[in-house]
Design a protein around this motif. Sequence first.
Motif, mmCIF file in Angstrom:
data_model
loop_
_atom_site.group_PDB
_atom_site.id
_atom_site.type_symbol
_atom_site.label_atom_id
_atom_site.label_comp_id
_atom_site.label_asym_id
_atom_site.label_seq_id
_atom_site.Cartn_x
_atom_site.Cartn_y
_atom_site.Cartn_z
ATOM 1 N N PHE A 1 10.637 0.695 -22.616
ATOM 2 C CA PHE A 1 11.871 1.279 -23.120
ATOM 3 C C PHE A 1 11.921 2.797 -22.937
ATOM 4 O O PHE A 1 12.845 3.448 -23.419
ATOM 5 N N TYR A 2 10.948 3.359 -22.236
ATOM 6 C CA TYR A 2 10.900 4.812 -22.053
ATOM 7 C C TYR A 2 11.558 5.265 -20.754
ATOM 8 O O TYR A 2 11.923 6.437 -20.631
ATOM 9 N N THR A 3 11.646 4.388 -19.765
ATOM 10 C CA THR A 3 12.159 4.797 -18.460
ATOM 11 C C THR A 3 13.156 3.772 -17.940
ATOM 12 O O THR A 3 13.216 2.623 -18.398
ATOM 13 N N GLY A 4 13.929 4.191 -16.935
ATOM 14 C CA GLY A 4 14.834 3.267 -16.266
ATOM 15 C C GLY A 4 14.079 2.163 -15.554
ATOM 16 O O GLY A 4 14.598 1.050 -15.380
ATOM 17 N N TRP A 5 12.862 2.448 -15.110
ATOM 18 C CA TRP A 5 12.023 1.433 -14.459
ATOM 19 C C TRP A 5 11.813 0.250 -15.394
ATOM 20 O O TRP A 5 11.946 -0.912 -14.986
ATOM 21 N N GLY A 6 11.489 0.529 -16.646
ATOM 22 C CA GLY A 6 11.265 -0.543 -17.601
ATOM 23 C C GLY A 6 12.535 -1.332 -17.871
ATOM 24 O O GLY A 6 12.507 -2.569 -17.965
ATOM 25 N N THR A 7 13.664 -0.642 -17.979
ATOM 26 C CA THR A 7 14.928 -1.331 -18.211
ATOM 27 C C THR A 7 15.267 -2.255 -17.055
ATOM 28 O O THR A 7 15.655 -3.423 -17.250
ATOM 29 N N LEU A 8 15.116 -1.751 -15.826
ATOM 30 C CA LEU A 8 15.390 -2.586 -14.662
ATOM 31 C C LEU A 8 14.415 -3.757 -14.571
ATOM 32 O O LEU A 8 14.790 -4.852 -14.127
ATOM 33 N N LEU A 9 13.177 -3.531 -14.977
ATOM 34 C CA LEU A 9 12.211 -4.624 -14.958
ATOM 35 C C LEU A 9 12.614 -5.730 -15.929
ATOM 36 O O LEU A 9 12.474 -6.925 -15.619
ATOM 37 N N LEU A 10 13.105 -5.348 -17.096
ATOM 38 C CA LEU A 10 13.559 -6.351 -18.056
ATOM 39 C C LEU A 10 14.747 -7.137 -17.497
ATOM 40 O O LEU A 10 14.818 -8.370 -17.647
ATOM 41 N N VAL A 11 15.682 -6.432 -16.849
ATOM 42 C CA VAL A 11 16.826 -7.111 -16.245
ATOM 43 C C VAL A 11 16.352 -8.034 -15.124
ATOM 44 O O VAL A 11 16.807 -9.182 -14.994
ATOM 45 N N MET B 1 0.809 -1.216 0.000
ATOM 46 C CA MET B 1 0.000 0.000 0.000
ATOM 47 C C MET B 1 0.841 1.265 0.000
ATOM 48 O O MET B 1 0.300 2.356 -0.163
ATOM 49 N N SER B 2 2.158 1.128 0.149
ATOM 50 C CA SER B 2 3.027 2.307 0.185
ATOM 51 C C SER B 2 3.805 2.499 -1.106
ATOM 52 O O SER B 2 4.585 3.442 -1.211
ATOM 53 N N GLY B 3 3.602 1.628 -2.072
ATOM 54 C CA GLY B 3 4.380 1.709 -3.294
ATOM 55 C C GLY B 3 3.603 2.287 -4.458
ATOM 56 O O GLY B 3 2.573 2.944 -4.298
ATOM 57 N N HIS B 4 4.095 2.000 -5.674
ATOM 58 C CA HIS B 4 3.475 2.513 -6.887
ATOM 59 C C HIS B 4 2.032 2.043 -7.038
ATOM 60 O O HIS B 4 1.207 2.737 -7.636
ATOM 61 N N VAL C 1 21.906 -14.555 -7.568
ATOM 62 C CA VAL C 1 20.805 -14.006 -8.366
ATOM 63 C C VAL C 1 19.782 -13.324 -7.474
ATOM 64 O O VAL C 1 19.268 -12.249 -7.790
ATOM 65 N N MET C 2 19.490 -13.946 -6.314
ATOM 66 C CA MET C 2 18.555 -13.335 -5.371
ATOM 67 C C MET C 2 19.069 -11.973 -4.904
ATOM 68 O O MET C 2 18.311 -10.994 -4.838
ATOM 69 N N ALA C 3 20.356 -11.902 -4.583
ATOM 70 C CA ALA C 3 20.927 -10.630 -4.137
ATOM 71 C C ALA C 3 20.824 -9.576 -5.237
ATOM 72 O O ALA C 3 20.497 -8.408 -4.963
ATOM 73 N N ALA C 4 21.082 -9.973 -6.489
ATOM 74 C CA ALA C 4 20.980 -9.023 -7.601
ATOM 75 C C ALA C 4 19.548 -8.532 -7.770
ATOM 76 O O ALA C 4 19.305 -7.342 -8.031
ATOM 77 N N ILE C 5 18.576 -9.428 -7.609
ATOM 78 C CA ILE C 5 17.172 -9.028 -7.741
ATOM 79 C C ILE C 5 16.784 -8.066 -6.622
ATOM 80 O O ILE C 5 16.073 -7.076 -6.851
ATOM 81 N N VAL C 6 17.248 -8.333 -5.399
ATOM 82 C CA VAL C 6 16.944 -7.432 -4.282
ATOM 83 C C VAL C 6 17.542 -6.053 -4.542
ATOM 84 O O VAL C 6 16.913 -5.016 -4.253
ATOM 85 N N ILE C 7 18.750 -6.009 -5.102
ATOM 86 C CA ILE C 7 19.367 -4.716 -5.429
ATOM 87 C C ILE C 7 18.531 -3.969 -6.457
ATOM 88 O O ILE C 7 18.262 -2.763 -6.323
ATOM 89 N N ILE C 8 18.064 -4.684 -7.481
ATOM 90 C CA ILE C 8 17.235 -4.041 -8.504
ATOM 91 C C ILE C 8 15.927 -3.550 -7.909
ATOM 92 O O ILE C 8 15.457 -2.445 -8.220
ATOM 93 N N VAL C 9 15.309 -4.346 -7.035
ATOM 94 C CA VAL C 9 14.057 -3.925 -6.390
ATOM 95 C C VAL C 9 14.286 -2.651 -5.590
ATOM 96 O O VAL C 9 13.460 -1.728 -5.602
ATOM 97 N N GLY C 10 15.405 -2.598 -4.883
ATOM 98 C CA GLY C 10 15.709 -1.393 -4.118
ATOM 99 C C GLY C 10 15.888 -0.167 -4.989
ATOM 100 O O GLY C 10 15.642 0.957 -4.553
ATOM 101 N N LEU C 11 16.298 -0.368 -6.235
ATOM 102 C CA LEU C 11 16.476 0.755 -7.161
ATOM 103 C C LEU C 11 15.183 1.128 -7.859
ATOM 104 O O LEU C 11 14.767 2.288 -7.859
ATOM 105 N N PHE C 12 14.504 0.127 -8.470
ATOM 106 C CA PHE C 12 13.412 0.505 -9.363
ATOM 107 C C PHE C 12 12.104 0.780 -8.649
ATOM 108 O O PHE C 12 11.187 1.322 -9.245
ATOM 109 N N THR C 13 11.993 0.424 -7.356
ATOM 110 C CA THR C 13 10.799 0.845 -6.622
ATOM 111 C C THR C 13 10.840 2.328 -6.284
ATOM 112 O O THR C 13 9.842 2.876 -5.811
#
Length: 546
Positions: free
Chosen positions: A362-372, A280-283, A408-420
């Motif tokens: 492909f318009y935002t960094g959010w989309g790029t991180l989501l693809l990764v 409830m606190s996110g996007h 891989v889990m650590a990399a995903i957590v890092i991406i979540v911390g960025l793209f949220t």
Amino acid sequence: MRGIRVPLWLAALLIALLAAGGRADAHAVLERSAPEPGERLATGPGEVRLEFNEPVDASIGFLRVLGSRSERVADGDPAVEAGGRTLRLSLPRLGEGLYTVTYRVLSADGHPVEGSYVFVVGDPPEAIDASVFDLHRQLGHEGHGEGAATQLSTGEFLLYVVRIFYFGALLSAAGWFIWSAWAPRRSRSFDAGFRDWSSRWGLWTARAFLVAALLYVFFHATELMEGQPGSEWGTLFLETNIGRGWAVLLVLALLGPLVRTASRAVGLIWAGALLLVESMSGHAAAYEQAWLTIGTDFIHLAGAAVWAGGLAMLAGLWFADRKEAARFAAVFSGPALWSMIALAASGLVTAWMFLPGPDYLFYTGWGTLLLVKTGLTVLAALAGGAIRLRMRRGGMPQGALLKADAAVMAAIVIIVGLFTHISPLPANEPVYAHKMGEDMHLTLRVSPNVPGDNRFIVKVWLPEPVGEPKSVVLRLRSEDRPEAGPIDVPLERYEDDEFDQFSGFVKTAYRAEGPYLPFAGKWTAEIRVTDSEDNEKVHLETFRNY
């Protein structure tokens, strides 16, 4: 001479008939329509009706109604009435929104006649773009952060580090409470050593989450309230959704070490409440159908907690007791696989609800991180499948596979911390275009340049000997819907008091307000200026909105 009189008379008669026919068969003109251009209706109309001044042929062209995403909302061919002068297209029940009527028909003389206009049903919500995720704007801090530096500052770097730490601790803590209730019921082979280790692991994860939550709220609240008086802090935590969510989050974090010693049911409730507060606190909370986006985000976080929290336990247990790790891996592999499926499915649904179309990836960094993140999730699923296959064959999980899965889990957590912390949608910027020329200067402004209501300003400067223009026309064409007719913007002249005079030129200003940009996409503004000597100058300006 007598021999050519009859042919001459026949030729003259034929020319007269053709001239008369030309006057009678001029291009068809739309005289009336229902709904009318720009009309605002309380409920959706049952049909669209177009009335022309002469018969038209719609068998080759079309009459369509498009929704707020430029999708067709009515199928079928229009009914023809009044000897071909009237076209009627039945409509399904329309909800609130902006709708575009677009047509292309043939007039009696064979020339195409096209056009588009917009009508509004109900009170549709404003278009969603990056501005809806701006917490500063929601708190009334307009203009905060404008002109920020392009390099990552120390404060921003620490904020991202804290966010990564927070999401890792959240998934580990919630995952431990879920697994502490699930694992003992699925396997009676765990000895006292495992239960003791699991209890200590749960205590450390609860403490880590408490520290992470305190840092997370402190850094975010400090960044959000920068430059604001101390009295505003009470407003933040008591009168805003994000502030109240942070307050509940801190309470749950404080209760975490205590809940660890309570019953399994209480632990599951704590984990569920924690994941719900985060959802409830996110996007997800910014969208109109919040119950759907929040629910999907909750499923996504729950799947992540089962997988990431269980994998963290398995990795920690691997270094403490390989035998107990093998037993836990046998219990972990099945739910982990289903949690990965839930992660993938809810992630796809979330992206579909957040983004108007796949191209927005492909318009935002959010989309790029989501693809990764999607690619890393596939790798994690493959590693998890290999671990499960080895366990079903009675073998021990390979350390290399566990390390790869944990990495891989650590990399995903890092991406979540960025793209949220990044908007999933691009930001709309007002259109400002100015063209200088020897025979004309021109300015076009469109603000705020969003799908829906906008303000249009056109300024024209013509040389003093030419004087003011006879007419100025503004038409909008959708580049994404090239088959649709142009939308005419009804400009009205006004007295402009801005100091933007040019020596030797006469300025005239025009403006209009209304829903003349009915859906997002790439647009071309066609400006036609006719001077007093009937010379026409055309300027095309391309822009886009989201």
